[in-house]
Motif scaffolding. Structure first.
Motif, PDB file in Angstrom:
ATOM      1  N   ALA A   1      13.851  24.741  -7.281  1.00  0.00           N
ATOM      2  CA  ALA A   1      14.022  24.738  -8.758  1.00  0.00           C
ATOM      3  C   ALA A   1      15.345  26.252  -8.553  1.00  0.00           C
ATOM      4  CB  ALA A   1      12.973  24.926  -9.438  1.00  0.00           C
ATOM      5  N   GLY A   2      15.884  26.398  -9.448  1.00  0.00           N
ATOM      6  CA  GLY A   2      16.649  27.544  -9.123  1.00  0.00           C
ATOM      7  C   GLY A   2      17.074  27.874 -10.714  1.00  0.00           C
ATOM      8  N   GLN A   3      17.496  29.508 -10.637  1.00  0.00           N
ATOM      9  CA  GLN A   3      17.930  30.196 -12.710  1.00  0.00           C
ATOM     10  C   GLN A   3      19.053  28.974 -13.317  1.00  0.00           C
ATOM     11  OE1 GLN A   3      18.769  34.496 -10.587  1.00  0.00           O
ATOM     12  NE2 GLN A   3      16.713  33.992 -11.502  1.00  0.00           N
ATOM     13  N   VAL A   4      19.443  28.789 -12.575  1.00  0.00           N
ATOM     14  CA  VAL A   4      20.695  28.093 -12.657  1.00  0.00           C
ATOM     15  C   VAL A   4      20.035  26.417 -13.899  1.00  0.00           C
ATOM     16  CG1 VAL A   4      22.808  27.458 -11.496  1.00  0.00           C
ATOM     17  CG2 VAL A   4      20.880  25.774 -11.217  1.00  0.00           C
ATOM     18  N   ASP A   5      18.896  26.065 -13.333  1.00  0.00           N
ATOM     19  CA  ASP A   5      17.759  25.452 -14.553  1.00  0.00           C
ATOM     20  C   ASP A   5      17.568  26.112 -15.866  1.00  0.00           C
ATOM     21  OD1 ASP A   5      18.290  23.324 -12.345  1.00  0.00           O
ATOM     22  OD2 ASP A   5      16.576  24.543 -11.295  1.00  0.00           O
ATOM     23  N   VAL A   6      17.339  27.238 -16.190  1.00  0.00           N
ATOM     24  CA  VAL A   6      16.755  27.908 -17.150  1.00  0.00           C
ATOM     25  C   VAL A   6      17.091  27.201 -18.947  1.00  0.00           C
ATOM     26  CG1 VAL A   6      16.045  29.829 -17.922  1.00  0.00           C
ATOM     27  CG2 VAL A   6      16.075  29.748 -16.003  1.00  0.00           C
ATOM     28  N   LYS A   7      19.094  27.359 -18.631  1.00  0.00           N
ATOM     29  CA  LYS A   7      19.416  26.874 -19.856  1.00  0.00           C
ATOM     30  C   LYS A   7      18.920  25.412 -20.116  1.00  0.00           C
ATOM     31  CE  LYS A   7      24.272  26.739 -21.531  1.00  0.00           C
ATOM     32  NZ  LYS A   7      25.596  26.536 -21.561  1.00  0.00           N
ATOM     33  N   PRO A   8      19.002  24.205 -19.581  1.00  0.00           N
ATOM     34  CA  PRO A   8      19.042  23.778 -19.990  1.00  0.00           C
ATOM     35  C   PRO A   8      17.545  23.118 -19.920  1.00  0.00           C
ATOM     36  CG  PRO A   8      19.730  22.736 -17.157  1.00  0.00           C
ATOM     37  CD  PRO A   8      20.277  24.168 -18.120  1.00  0.00           C
ATOM     38  N   THR A   9      16.605  23.764 -19.394  1.00  0.00           N
ATOM     39  CA  THR A   9      15.127  23.343 -19.596  1.00  0.00           C
ATOM     40  C   THR A   9      14.679  23.433 -20.829  1.00  0.00           C
ATOM     41  OG1 THR A   9      14.873  23.726 -16.836  1.00  0.00           O
ATOM     42  CG2 THR A   9      13.274  24.337 -19.065  1.00  0.00           C
TER      43      THR A   9
END
Ligand code: GP9
Ligand code: MN
Length: 416
Positions: A305-313
């Motif tokens: 996982a990475g920081q780009v995944d935080v917003k959609p999460t």
């Protein structure tokens, strides 16, 4: 014009923007979101000891009752904390040089605070530093934060300061009244400060020893990490005492590395590794990502996982449709996820491989499988990394085009 955007938007819709997990959709709907950005916290200290003592006892116990992503990578570059903020707010990559917060603070974005605002959330940032540091005041205003509690919102004295400013324990304590008066539901982003290079701490605040190595930086790091761990524990106590806890979800994330490659020798010693390889360097870019939902047991999640995944999460947890957005990340609770994490320098991690500096490694074992762009016998093994190299370059390039060309000004996010 918007022609380049059409191609990029198609790519993002097809490849990287998803609906998100149905099971988790809306499970935190209407709750407050308390996001805690933990300065320079790397995953290697989690569940680890130094001189026989736990480094982060509170976070370790918190992880037992949270969703903890143990293979979560920061994706920041020169913009450090501001890059990590930019990535989680936009699900875009940071700039290869400089900080988007400075260079493109006036762009049209479709940021998390703006979307949350449209969904009746009050959005704010709490961080006791000068408001113009990293150009935050300009950027925050542009991307739709309702309020920034900067250093002027805090009582900062010589007594309660160290290093970069207000000590984390005082920061959290003084923030509680602000949380209590905030219109609900709110999204409140806390950014800590004490665990910042050069990791200075007053003697009375040190509750574990320094490490003993040739790196003064690493030696002190353990003490400030422990201090931050205690500050977060206090914060949870306040949240419970005030009842805020019951109406909130709490998300904690390390912003970027704290210990650079200058400290290879000491790191090698601490980690008990024979060699500081490029593989190890990539693996040390993991930072904690913890989603704490009161009343849920959670679990340790190992997928990459990475920081780009935080917003959609976050959007999916709140029940806000994320497939009308354009994001490079995907909901972390979705099983249908992108199968790679791109770092800003073109290195990447897949389920099976770690690629960096022309080297393809086995992710689990760290074994060097082969070199790319070199006519060696093991090229076949390394070939496994090949298809992703171009993919990752292409994706980073798309992100740069969006930012450098301010392309989102041509996109209608409201169209159905
Ligand atoms: C400053 C703090 C630290 O306000 O966020 O920034 P960094 O140096 O880590 O980017
Ligand atoms: Mn930082």
């Amino acid at each position: 014009d918007g022609n380049e955007l059409a191609e990029i938007a198609d790519y993002m819709k097809e490849e990287t923007t998803t609906k998100g997990s149905e099971e988790f959709h809306g499970i935190a709907e209407g709750k407050n979101v308390i996001f805690v950005s933990l300065e320079s916290l790397q995953s290697f200290v989690i569940d680890n000891t130094m001189n026989g003592e736990e480094v982060t006892p509170f976070l370790n116990s918190l992880i037992d009752e949270s969703y903890y992503f143990e293979n979560f990578y920061h994706q920041t570059e020169q913009g450090k904390t501001s890059d990590s903020e930019f990535i989680i707010e936009n699900s875009l990559y940071p700039s290869p040089r400089g900080a988007v917060y400075f260079t493109h603070a006036q762009n049209d974005f479709h940021s998390l605070p703006e979307i949350l605002g449209e969904n009746d959330y009050y959005t704010s940032v709490l961080h006791p530093n000068n408001k113009s540091f990293w150009n935050r005041d300009v950027m925050y205003d542009n991307i739709g934060y309702d309020h920034f509690y900067d250093d002027t919102a805090y009582d900062v004295t010589d007594e309660n300061s160290v290093g970069w400013g207000l000590k984390d324990k005082d920061f959290f304590e003084q923030s509680i009244p602000y949380l209590e008066e905030m219109p609900q539901p709110y999204y409140a982003k806390f950014i800590t400060l004490t665990n910042h290079y050069p990791f200075d701490l007053d003697e009375e605040d040190a509750t574990i020893d320094q490490y003993d190595s040739n790196s003064n930086t690493l030696n002190k790091y353990f003490q400030t990490v422990r201090y931050m761990d205690e500050a977060v524990e206090d914060f949870f106590d306040y949240l419970k005492e005030t009842g805020i806890y019951d109406d909130s979800i709490i998300i904690l994330m390390g912003d970027h590395y704290g210990i650079s490659d200058f400290h290879k020798k000491a790191m090698k010693m601490y980690l008990d590794e024979d060699e500081y390889t490029d593989y190890l360097h990539v693996q040390l870019q993991r930072v904690p990502f913890i989603v704490h939902i009161p009343g849920q047991e959670g679990k340790v999640i190992s997928k990459i996982a990475g920081q780009v995944d935080v917003k959609p999460t976050i959007l999916n947890l709140l029940g806000i449709d994320s497939d009308t957005d354009l994001s490079f990340g995907t909901d972390l609770f979705d099983d249908e996820r992108k199968d790679y994490v791109a770092l800003r320098d073109g290195s990447f991690i897949t389920d099976d491989y770690v690629y960096t500096k022309d080297q393809c490694y086995d992710r689990e074992t760290g074994e060097l499988l082969g070199l790319i762009n070199t006519a060696t016998d093991d090229e076949d093994e390394a070939a496994a990394c090949k298809p992703y190299i171009e993919k990752v370059e292409n994706e980073l390039n798309y992100s740069d085009q969006i930012i450098f060309g301010d392309l989102f000004r041509f996109y209608d996010f409201d169209k159905k």
